[in-house]
Design an enzyme around this catalytic site. Structure first.
Site, PDB file in Angstrom:
ATOM      1  CE1 TYR A 264       9.498 -14.177  33.857  1.00  0.00           C
ATOM      2  CE2 TYR A 264       9.322 -15.689  35.700  1.00  0.00           C
ATOM      3  CZ  TYR A 264      10.021 -14.707  35.009  1.00  0.00           C
ATOM      4  OH  TYR A 264      11.243 -14.287  35.471  1.00  0.00           O
TER       5      TYR A 264
ATOM      6  CB  ILE B 291      19.877  -8.985  37.047  1.00  0.00           C
ATOM      7  CG1 ILE B 291      19.110  -9.431  38.300  1.00  0.00           C
ATOM      8  CG2 ILE B 291      21.101  -9.877  36.834  1.00  0.00           C
ATOM      9  CD1 ILE B 291      18.416 -10.773  38.141  1.00  0.00           C
ATOM     10  N   GLY B 292      20.601  -6.777  34.872  1.00  0.00           N
ATOM     11  CA  GLY B 292      21.393  -6.400  33.709  1.00  0.00           C
ATOM     12  C   GLY B 292      22.228  -5.163  33.950  1.00  0.00           C
TER      13      GLY B 292
ATOM     14  CB  THR C  69      19.945  -7.957  26.095  1.00  0.00           C
ATOM     15  OG1 THR C  69      19.673  -9.188  26.785  1.00  0.00           O
ATOM     16  CG2 THR C  69      20.818  -8.237  24.877  1.00  0.00           C
TER      17      THR C  69
ATOM     18  CB  SER D  55      12.767 -17.589  36.162  1.00  0.00           C
ATOM     19  OG  SER D  55      11.935 -17.519  37.308  1.00  0.00           O
TER      20      SER D  55
ATOM     21  CB  SER E  42      16.260  -1.662  34.859  1.00  0.00           C
ATOM     22  OG  SER E  42      15.649  -2.729  34.152  1.00  0.00           O
TER      23      SER E  42
END
Length: 250
Positions: A147, A17-18, A11, A134, A15
């Protein structure tokens, strides 16, 4: 690491890293399915990578279920799920905007939960689930309340789902990227010289003396997806050049 004929779902595969992970899996012989919200970049990625793909919002559970069923029909039951889709939003807590906070949590946390739940009926026993967290979830940086909270919530899934899915031999792990040169980084409202100054500042604060590259994260993803990590369960691999050994970027 060989993924010949394995069925893999990524998913946020249009764009950053995916997309790079999808490209690497595909180059190693995997049958790959990707989803993303942006139709233009998704169509380009599907064509260039020669993968199955569809535009889909991870907050829409019903749409995810349709996507997962179609991907399984197209490529077979899944061996790897890389639940990577997410958004970045950095605003001061003062003047807290509940709508903004909810959007970040809906995409990053609830979207990850939806993704795993929708994929679960199509996952092979012994499959690998990889989440993207993250370093924000442990650094306490200003302007990152929503975030960081969303990524900390995703991190909690690594332990709880590892236990719950253990009877099926499904491993759940996560990568925790530090500052990485991806499109998300370039969408923080900075332009031109400000971007270069930020890169220089982050590089100076990182023991590795540079920002992360997408390839750094993809190497960790491929490891967690492979049988080489068969005894790695419930872990968050921090890929940040040593940044979290520092007290703060601030």
């Amino acid at each position: 690491m060989c993924f010949e004929n394995q069925s893999i779902v990524v998913t946020g595969g249009n764009s950053g890293i995916g997309r790079a992970a999808a490209k690497s899996f595909r180059a190693d012989g995997a049958k790959v399915a990707i989803l993303g919200r942006d139709q233009a970049t998704l169509a380009q990625s599907v064509a260039e990578l020669e993968v199955f793909g569809r535009s889909c919002d991870v907050t829409d559970r019903s749409a995810l279920e349709v996507f997962m069923a179609d991907a399984a029909h197209h490529n077979g039951q899944f061996d790897v799920l890389f639940a990577n889709a997410g958004i970045a939003a950095f605003t001061p807590f003062e003047g807290h905007d509940p709508a903004n906070f909810k959007q970040v949590m809906d995409v990053n946390f609830h979207g990850t939960v939806n993704t795993i739940a929708a994929a679960l009926p199509h996952l092979n026993d012994g499959a690998s689930i990889i989440l993207t967290t993250s370093v924000a979830n442990q650094m306490g940086e200003p302007n990152s309340v929503a975030y960081a909270a969303s990524k900390a919530a995703v991190k909690s899934l690594v332990s709880t789902l590892s236990t719950e899915l253990a009877p099926r031999g499904i491993r759940v792990n996560a990568i925790s990227p530090g500052p990485t040169a991806t499109p998300i980084f370039n969408k923080l409202g900075l332009t031109g010289e400000a971007i270069e100054q930020t890169r220089a500042f982050v590089s100076a604060a990182t023991p590795a003396n540079r920002m992360g590259e997408v390839s750094d994260q993809v190497d960790a993803v491929l490891y967690l997806a492979s049988k080489r990590s068969s005894f790695v369960v419930g872990q968050e691999i921090v890929v940040d050049g040593g940044l979290t050994s520092c007290a703060s970027l601030g």
